[in-house]
Design a protein around this motif. Structure first.
Motif, PDB file in Angstrom:
ATOM      1  N   VAL A 249      -3.781 -14.090 -13.272  1.00  0.00           N
ATOM      2  CA  VAL A 249      -4.286 -15.394 -12.856  1.00  0.00           C
ATOM      3  C   VAL A 249      -3.231 -16.474 -13.033  1.00  0.00           C
ATOM      4  O   VAL A 249      -3.147 -17.419 -12.246  1.00  0.00           O
ATOM      5  CB  VAL A 249      -5.577 -15.747 -13.622  1.00  0.00           C
ATOM      6  CG1 VAL A 249      -5.311 -15.933 -15.088  1.00  0.00           C
ATOM      7  CG2 VAL A 249      -6.231 -16.974 -13.059  1.00  0.00           C
ATOM      8  N   GLU A 250      -2.340 -16.306 -14.049  1.00  0.00           N
ATOM      9  CA  GLU A 250      -1.340 -17.364 -14.275  1.00  0.00           C
ATOM     10  C   GLU A 250      -0.363 -17.422 -13.108  1.00  0.00           C
ATOM     11  O   GLU A 250       0.061 -18.507 -12.690  1.00  0.00           O
ATOM     12  CB  GLU A 250      -0.632 -17.171 -15.613  1.00  0.00           C
ATOM     13  CG  GLU A 250       0.204 -15.928 -15.778  1.00  0.00           C
ATOM     14  CD  GLU A 250      -0.595 -14.781 -16.389  1.00  0.00           C
ATOM     15  OE1 GLU A 250      -1.826 -14.798 -16.254  1.00  0.00           O
ATOM     16  OE2 GLU A 250       0.003 -13.879 -16.971  1.00  0.00           O
ATOM     17  N   LEU A 253      -2.087 -19.106 -10.210  1.00  0.00           N
ATOM     18  CA  LEU A 253      -2.193 -20.548 -10.423  1.00  0.00           C
ATOM     19  C   LEU A 253      -0.857 -21.225 -10.171  1.00  0.00           C
ATOM     20  O   LEU A 253      -0.782 -22.266  -9.514  1.00  0.00           O
ATOM     21  CB  LEU A 253      -2.659 -20.806 -11.856  1.00  0.00           C
ATOM     22  CG  LEU A 253      -3.117 -22.221 -12.125  1.00  0.00           C
ATOM     23  CD1 LEU A 253      -4.400 -22.486 -11.392  1.00  0.00           C
ATOM     24  CD2 LEU A 253      -3.313 -22.447 -13.603  1.00  0.00           C
ATOM     25  N   LEU A 254       0.216 -20.585 -10.671  1.00  0.00           N
ATOM     26  CA  LEU A 254       1.543 -21.189 -10.494  1.00  0.00           C
ATOM     27  C   LEU A 254       1.908 -21.227  -9.014  1.00  0.00           C
ATOM     28  O   LEU A 254       2.477 -22.206  -8.529  1.00  0.00           O
ATOM     29  CB  LEU A 254       2.582 -20.419 -11.297  1.00  0.00           C
ATOM     30  CG  LEU A 254       2.532 -20.701 -12.805  1.00  0.00           C
ATOM     31  CD1 LEU A 254       3.473 -19.794 -13.546  1.00  0.00           C
ATOM     32  CD2 LEU A 254       2.861 -22.159 -13.074  1.00  0.00           C
TER      33      LEU A 254
ATOM     34  N   GLU B 223      -5.468 -14.502 -23.895  1.00  0.00           N
ATOM     35  CA  GLU B 223      -6.730 -14.367 -23.152  1.00  0.00           C
ATOM     36  C   GLU B 223      -7.326 -15.747 -22.890  1.00  0.00           C
ATOM     37  O   GLU B 223      -7.772 -16.049 -21.773  1.00  0.00           O
ATOM     38  CB  GLU B 223      -7.710 -13.523 -23.979  1.00  0.00           C
ATOM     39  CG  GLU B 223      -9.113 -13.461 -23.411  1.00  0.00           C
ATOM     40  CD  GLU B 223      -9.400 -12.153 -22.716  1.00  0.00           C
ATOM     41  OE1 GLU B 223      -8.552 -11.260 -22.768  1.00  0.00           O
ATOM     42  OE2 GLU B 223     -10.481 -12.041 -22.093  1.00  0.00           O
ATOM     43  N   MET B 225      -5.728 -18.552 -22.743  1.00  0.00           N
ATOM     44  CA  MET B 225      -4.909 -19.242 -21.746  1.00  0.00           C
ATOM     45  C   MET B 225      -5.284 -18.795 -20.344  1.00  0.00           C
ATOM     46  O   MET B 225      -5.409 -19.602 -19.424  1.00  0.00           O
ATOM     47  CB  MET B 225      -3.442 -18.941 -22.015  1.00  0.00           C
ATOM     48  CG  MET B 225      -2.497 -19.728 -21.150  1.00  0.00           C
ATOM     49  SD  MET B 225      -0.892 -18.946 -21.124  1.00  0.00           S
ATOM     50  CE  MET B 225      -1.136 -17.701 -19.894  1.00  0.00           C
ATOM     51  N   ARG B 226      -5.501 -17.497 -20.201  1.00  0.00           N
ATOM     52  CA  ARG B 226      -5.844 -16.989 -18.864  1.00  0.00           C
ATOM     53  C   ARG B 226      -7.203 -17.508 -18.414  1.00  0.00           C
ATOM     54  O   ARG B 226      -7.417 -17.791 -17.241  1.00  0.00           O
ATOM     55  CB  ARG B 226      -5.837 -15.467 -18.885  1.00  0.00           C
ATOM     56  CG  ARG B 226      -4.444 -14.900 -18.950  1.00  0.00           C
ATOM     57  CD  ARG B 226      -4.454 -13.450 -18.510  1.00  0.00           C
ATOM     58  NE  ARG B 226      -3.103 -12.983 -18.305  1.00  0.00           N
ATOM     59  CZ  ARG B 226      -2.456 -12.194 -19.171  1.00  0.00           C
ATOM     60  NH1 ARG B 226      -3.044 -11.823 -20.285  1.00  0.00           N
ATOM     61  NH2 ARG B 226      -1.234 -11.803 -18.918  1.00  0.00           N
ATOM     62  N   CYS B 229      -6.756 -20.818 -17.154  1.00  0.00           N
ATOM     63  CA  CYS B 229      -6.136 -20.726 -15.827  1.00  0.00           C
ATOM     64  C   CYS B 229      -7.207 -20.472 -14.780  1.00  0.00           C
ATOM     65  O   CYS B 229      -7.227 -21.101 -13.714  1.00  0.00           O
ATOM     66  CB  CYS B 229      -5.130 -19.586 -15.777  1.00  0.00           C
ATOM     67  SG  CYS B 229      -3.610 -19.934 -16.619  1.00  0.00           S
ATOM     68  N   GLU B 274      -7.077  -5.492 -22.002  1.00  0.00           N
ATOM     69  CA  GLU B 274      -5.980  -4.574 -21.774  1.00  0.00           C
ATOM     70  C   GLU B 274      -4.853  -5.183 -20.961  1.00  0.00           C
ATOM     71  O   GLU B 274      -4.005  -4.495 -20.452  1.00  0.00           O
ATOM     72  CB  GLU B 274      -6.535  -3.339 -21.050  1.00  0.00           C
ATOM     73  CG  GLU B 274      -7.207  -3.601 -19.712  1.00  0.00           C
ATOM     74  CD  GLU B 274      -8.568  -4.265 -19.832  1.00  0.00           C
ATOM     75  OE1 GLU B 274      -8.884  -5.034 -18.937  1.00  0.00           O
ATOM     76  OE2 GLU B 274      -9.274  -4.052 -20.834  1.00  0.00           O
ATOM     77  N   LEU B 275      -4.850  -6.526 -20.828  1.00  0.00           N
ATOM     78  CA  LEU B 275      -3.803  -7.125 -20.016  1.00  0.00           C
ATOM     79  C   LEU B 275      -2.523  -7.244 -20.829  1.00  0.00           C
ATOM     80  O   LEU B 275      -2.554  -7.514 -22.020  1.00  0.00           O
ATOM     81  CB  LEU B 275      -4.242  -8.510 -19.536  1.00  0.00           C
ATOM     82  CG  LEU B 275      -5.426  -8.519 -18.587  1.00  0.00           C
ATOM     83  CD1 LEU B 275      -5.721  -9.929 -18.152  1.00  0.00           C
ATOM     84  CD2 LEU B 275      -5.159  -7.653 -17.392  1.00  0.00           C
ATOM     85  N   PRO B 278       1.474 -12.376 -21.335  1.00  0.00           N
ATOM     86  CA  PRO B 278       2.157 -13.117 -20.282  1.00  0.00           C
ATOM     87  C   PRO B 278       3.621 -13.355 -20.627  1.00  0.00           C
ATOM     88  O   PRO B 278       3.976 -13.391 -21.799  1.00  0.00           O
ATOM     89  CB  PRO B 278       1.386 -14.430 -20.229  1.00  0.00           C
ATOM     90  CG  PRO B 278       0.796 -14.574 -21.581  1.00  0.00           C
ATOM     91  CD  PRO B 278       0.510 -13.203 -22.062  1.00  0.00           C
ATOM     92  N   SER B 282       6.529 -17.856 -17.615  1.00  0.00           N
ATOM     93  CA  SER B 282       5.334 -18.387 -16.952  1.00  0.00           C
ATOM     94  C   SER B 282       4.528 -19.261 -17.906  1.00  0.00           C
ATOM     95  O   SER B 282       3.928 -20.244 -17.481  1.00  0.00           O
ATOM     96  CB  SER B 282       4.478 -17.261 -16.385  1.00  0.00           C
ATOM     97  OG  SER B 282       4.134 -16.373 -17.396  1.00  0.00           O
ATOM     98  N   ARG B 285       6.141 -22.573 -17.733  1.00  0.00           N
ATOM     99  CA  ARG B 285       5.841 -23.303 -16.493  1.00  0.00           C
ATOM    100  C   ARG B 285       4.395 -23.791 -16.476  1.00  0.00           C
ATOM    101  O   ARG B 285       4.105 -24.889 -15.992  1.00  0.00           O
ATOM    102  CB  ARG B 285       6.105 -22.400 -15.286  1.00  0.00           C
ATOM    103  CG  ARG B 285       7.585 -22.292 -14.982  1.00  0.00           C
ATOM    104  CD  ARG B 285       7.859 -21.391 -13.814  1.00  0.00           C
ATOM    105  NE  ARG B 285       7.197 -21.844 -12.594  1.00  0.00           N
ATOM    106  CZ  ARG B 285       6.896 -21.036 -11.579  1.00  0.00           C
ATOM    107  NH1 ARG B 285       7.168 -19.745 -11.680  1.00  0.00           N
ATOM    108  NH2 ARG B 285       6.326 -21.501 -10.505  1.00  0.00           N
ATOM    109  N   LEU B 286       3.488 -22.976 -17.025  1.00  0.00           N
ATOM    110  CA  LEU B 286       2.086 -23.412 -17.095  1.00  0.00           C
ATOM    111  C   LEU B 286       1.961 -24.643 -17.982  1.00  0.00           C
ATOM    112  O   LEU B 286       1.213 -25.571 -17.664  1.00  0.00           O
ATOM    113  CB  LEU B 286       1.208 -22.291 -17.643  1.00  0.00           C
ATOM    114  CG  LEU B 286       0.854 -21.192 -16.669  1.00  0.00           C
ATOM    115  CD1 LEU B 286       0.139 -20.064 -17.396  1.00  0.00           C
ATOM    116  CD2 LEU B 286      -0.041 -21.733 -15.569  1.00  0.00           C
TER     117      LEU B 286
END
Lengths: 261, 332
Positions: A249-250, A253-254, B223, B225-226, B229, B274-275, B278, B282, B285-286
Motif C-alpha cells: 500500500v505504501e 500511495l507514493l 503494520e 503505518m500501512r 496508508c 506476514e508482510l 517496508p 519509502s 518518502r512517506l
C-alpha cells in the motif's frame, strides 16, 4: 378507389356512457378497494426469534468474511476461519443448538410460523381473486358482445384476439375493441393511475402482486437445512485465496501522490 | 420545507451546530401542529412524510443535548402518538429521554431496570439492548457493559457499531489485541471505512509502543503505518491519517536508525501478519509526504480557504503542534 375501405359502424353514443365509462370507473374503484383491503388484512411481520437471528447473522458474518477477507491479515483470517469451522462442527451456531443437528428438516406444515405465512398468502390471493371473478362475471352477463370503441391507430391482425374477445366476427377491423377486452386492458394497464391516486407503493394492481408472489418463492422452501448451508460456507472459506490489502500500500500511495509532491 | 440539517445531521455534531438545531425546535413544533379534520376530510390531508418524523428525531436528540427538555418531550410525545409505545425505535428514544432527564443515580438505576424488564419480554429488541449497554457505560460499569456487548455480538456478529464500541472499551482497559480483533471485525463489515482503518492503525501504534520486544514493536509500527496508508488511500485529505502516518514513520525511522541490523526478517509472526518490513527509502518518502500534506492542511484551514474548513479545531491544533515539534528538533 385506392386503399382499403374503412369500416364504418355507427355506434350508439350511449355505449360510451353506459359501458365504457362504467367499466373504467369500476375497475379503478376495485383497485382502490383492493389496496385498502390488503392493507387491512396485512399481518404484521412476525419478529424473528433470537436464536434464528443469531443463526442468520453468523452466516452473514461468514459471507462478509469471504468478501472482505483482504482487509485483515492472513493470520487474523485463519484464526476466524478456524473458529467458524469449529463452531459449525459443534453445531452451536444452529438455531436448534448442537442437539438439533440430527433431527433434520422439519415438516413445514407442522411449523406454526410457516402456517402464518401461508395464511397471509391465502388472504392476499383471496383479495385478488374475489373482485376479479365478480367483475368478470358482471361484464360477461351484461356487456358481452358489445363493440364499444375504435382505436385511433391501425394494428396488425394478431391483436384481434386481444382486442375482440367475446366478439366472434371474423371480418371486423382490428381497431374495434370489445367490452370484455376493454376490461382486460384496464386490468393490466391501470397501474399508473393507481400510482397517481394511491402513491407509488400501493397494493392495487394484480400484476404487481403476482410478480411479488413469484419473487417471494414457494413458502415451503423456507425450511432449508441450515446445517448444510453452514457446511458449504465453511468450504467456501476454505478455498478463499487470501490477499492482503495492505500489501504494497505504501508504494501505491507514493505513486498516487508522486505528481503532487 | 425541512432544512437538510434536520434530515441528515452530521454524525459528529459540534456543540454550536447542535444548539443551532435545537433552537429550531419550538418553531418547528409550532408549524407542524396536528390539525385534526373531521373524518371525511382527514382522508385528503394525509400530509405526512418520512422526513417529518426524521426531523422530529433529530430535534429530540439535539434538544436533549442542549437541555431543552420541554421541546424534547413534545417531540417524543408526537413520535409516540404516531408510532405507538411498542415501536422499538420509539422505546429507545423514550429511554434516552428518561436517561437524560434522570436527576440522580437512583433514577438511572430505575431506567436500567426498566430496560431489563423490556428485554425480558423481547430479547430481540436491539435498540433497547444498545441503550442498556450505553447506560451501563455512563454509570461507569464497564465490565458489565462489556459482558452485555459480548452477549449482543454473539447474537448479532455483523453489528459494526457494537464491535467498535467494544473495541473502545477494550482499549480503555489496555487490552490491545482484543481491541484490534474487534476493529478487524468492523472492517469485515465496512471494508472501506477509512476512519476505522485509521482507528485500527492508532490501536496498533499504541500496542507497539507498549510492546516490550523490539522486533514486535517494529512489526506493529510498520503494520500501523500501512493501515494509515490505506486510510489515506481511501480518503485523500484525511487529517488523522496523515497525522498518524507522520507519527509512525518518524518513529520507524528512529527505531531503524537505532537498530542497524534489521531484526525483522522473520516474516511468520503470528500476531502481525506476514508482510515484509517496508524499505527505509519509502518510509522516508512517506514521512515527507505526510509532512507536506499536514502543512498544507494546516495552512489552508487556518487561512479559512473554501473547502478546507471541515476539520476539527482540536485536530488541526494537534497537527500544527506535531509539525512544530519537527522544526524544533531540526533547529536544535
Amino acid at each position: 378507389m385506392a386503399g382499403p375501405i374503412e369500416q364504418q359502424i355507427h355506434r350508439d353514443p350511449a355505449l360510451f356512457y353506459w359501458i365504457l365509462l362504467p367499466i373504467t370507473v369500476v375497475m379503478i374503484l376495485t383497485g382502490i378497494l383492493r389496496h385498502y383491503l390488503s392493507t387491512l388484512l396485512q399481518t404484521t411481520p412476525k419478529k424473528q426469534a433470537l436464536l434464528k437471528m443469531r443463526e442468520q447473522r453468523h452466516l452473514m458474518r461468514a459471507r462478509n468474511m469471504i468478501i472482505n477477507h483482504a482487509q485483515i491479515s492472513k493470520a487474523a483470517f485463519n484464526k476466524r476461519k478456524e473458529w467458524f469451522a469449529d463452531k459449525v462442527k459443534e453445531g452451536t451456531l444452529l438455531e436448534s443448538g448442537p442437539d438439533g443437528k440430527a433431527k433434520g428438516k422439519p415438516n413445514p406444515l407442522s411449523d406454526p410460523a410457516m402456517m402464518d405465512g401461508m395464511m397471509g398468502m391465502m388472504k392476499g390471493q383471496m383479495v385478488m381473486m374475489v373482485p376479479q371473478s365478480l367483475i368478470m362475471g358482471w361484464i360477461n352477463a351484461f356487456f358481452s358482445g358489445y363493440v364499444i370503441m375504435k382505436l385511433p391507430f391501425p394494428l396488425t391482425p394478431q391483436f384481434k384476439q386481444m382486442l375482440q374477445a367475446g366478439v366472434g366476427t371474423r371480418d371486423l377491423d382490428v381497431r374495434w375493441v370489445s367490452s370484455l377486452s376493454w376490461y382486460f386492458l384496464t386490468l393490466f394497464g391501470l397501474q399508473p393511475v393507481y400510482n397517481f391516486i394511491l402513491g407509488s407503493n400501493n397494493a392495487a394492481s394484480q400484476v404487481a402482486q403476482q410478480m411479488q408472489m413469484q419473487q417471494q418463492g414457494n413458502p415451503m422452501a423456507g425450511a432449508e437445512d441450515m446445517e448444510k448451508i453452514f457446511a458449504a460456507e465453511v468450504e467456501n472459506l476454505e478455498v478463499v485465496e487470501h490477499w492482503y490489502v495492505l500489501d504494497g500500500v505504501e508504494d501505491r500511495l507514493l505513486a498516487k501522490f508522486a505528481s503532487s509532491i | 420545507m425541512i432544512s437538510p440539517t434536520l434530515l441528515q445531521p452530521p454524525a459528529h455534531l459540534s456543540p454550536s451546530a447542535c444548539i443551532q438545531i435545537s433552537q429550531q425546535a419550538p418553531a418547528f413544533l409550532q408549524s407542524h401542529t396536528r390539525t385534526v379534520l373531521p373524518y371525511p376530510l382527514s382522508v385528503f390531508s394525509s400530509g405526512e412524510t418520512q422526513e417529518i418524523w426524521q426531523a422530529y428525531e433529530t430535534l429530540l436528540l439535539a434538544c436533549l443535548r442542549t437541555g431543552d427538555d420541554k421541546s424534547a418531550s413534545q417531540c417524543l410525545e408526537r413520535l409516540v402518538e404516531r408510532f405507538g409505545e411498542k415501536n422499538e425505535r420509539v422505546q429507545a428514544l423514550r429511554g434516552l429521554y428518561d436517561e437524560a432527564t434522570a436527576q440522580d443515580e437512583a433514577a438511572l438505576q430505575k431506567v436500567l431496570e426498566g430496560y431489563e424488564e423490556t428485554l425480558k419480554e423481547q430479547p430481540t429488541n436491539m435498540p433497547i439492548r444498545k441503550r442498556r449497554i450505553a447506560l451501563l457505560q455512563s454509570m461507569e460499569r464497564p465490565t458489565d457493559a462489556m459482558t452485555a456487548l459480548v452477549g449482543l455480538l454473539d447474537t448479532s456478529p455483523t453489528d459494526a457499531e457494537a464491535w467498535s464500541e467494544l473495541a473502545d472499551l477494550y482499549l480503555a482497559q489496555g487490552s490491545y489485541s482484543q481491541a484490534i480483533y474487534c476493529l478487524e471485525e468492523v472492517l469485515l463489515v465496512t471494508p472501506n471505512a477509512w476512519n476505522v482503518h485509521a482507528r485500527l492503525a492508532e490501536v496498533l501504534y499504541l500496542s507497539s509502543t507498549a510492546s516490550d520486544s523490539p522486533g514486535n514493536a517494529l512489526k506493529g509500527l510498520s503494520e500501523s503505518m500501512r493501515r494509515f496508508c490505506r486510510s489515506i488511500e481511501l480518503c485523500n485529505d484525511y487529517l488523522r491519517g496523515y497525522y498518524g502516518l507522520k507519527l509512525t514513520t518518524t518513529h520507524l525511522l528512529d527505531t531503524l536508525s537505532k537498530v542497524p541490523s534489521k531484526p525483522a526478517t522473520a516474516t511468520s509472526d503470528p500476531v502481525f501478519g506476514e508482510l515484509a518490513p517496508p524499505s527505509l527509502a519509502s518510509i522516508q518518502r512517506l514521512n515527507e509526504l505526510a509532512t507536506a500534506k499536514l502543512a498544507e492542511i494546516v495552512r489552508r484551514n487556518t487561512a479559512g480557504e473554501k473547502g478546507w474548513d471541515g476539520y476539527e479545531m482540536a485536530e488541526v491544533i494537534a497537527a500544527r503542534e506535531l509539525l512544530d515539534r519537527d522544526t524544533l528538533s531540526i533547529q536544535r
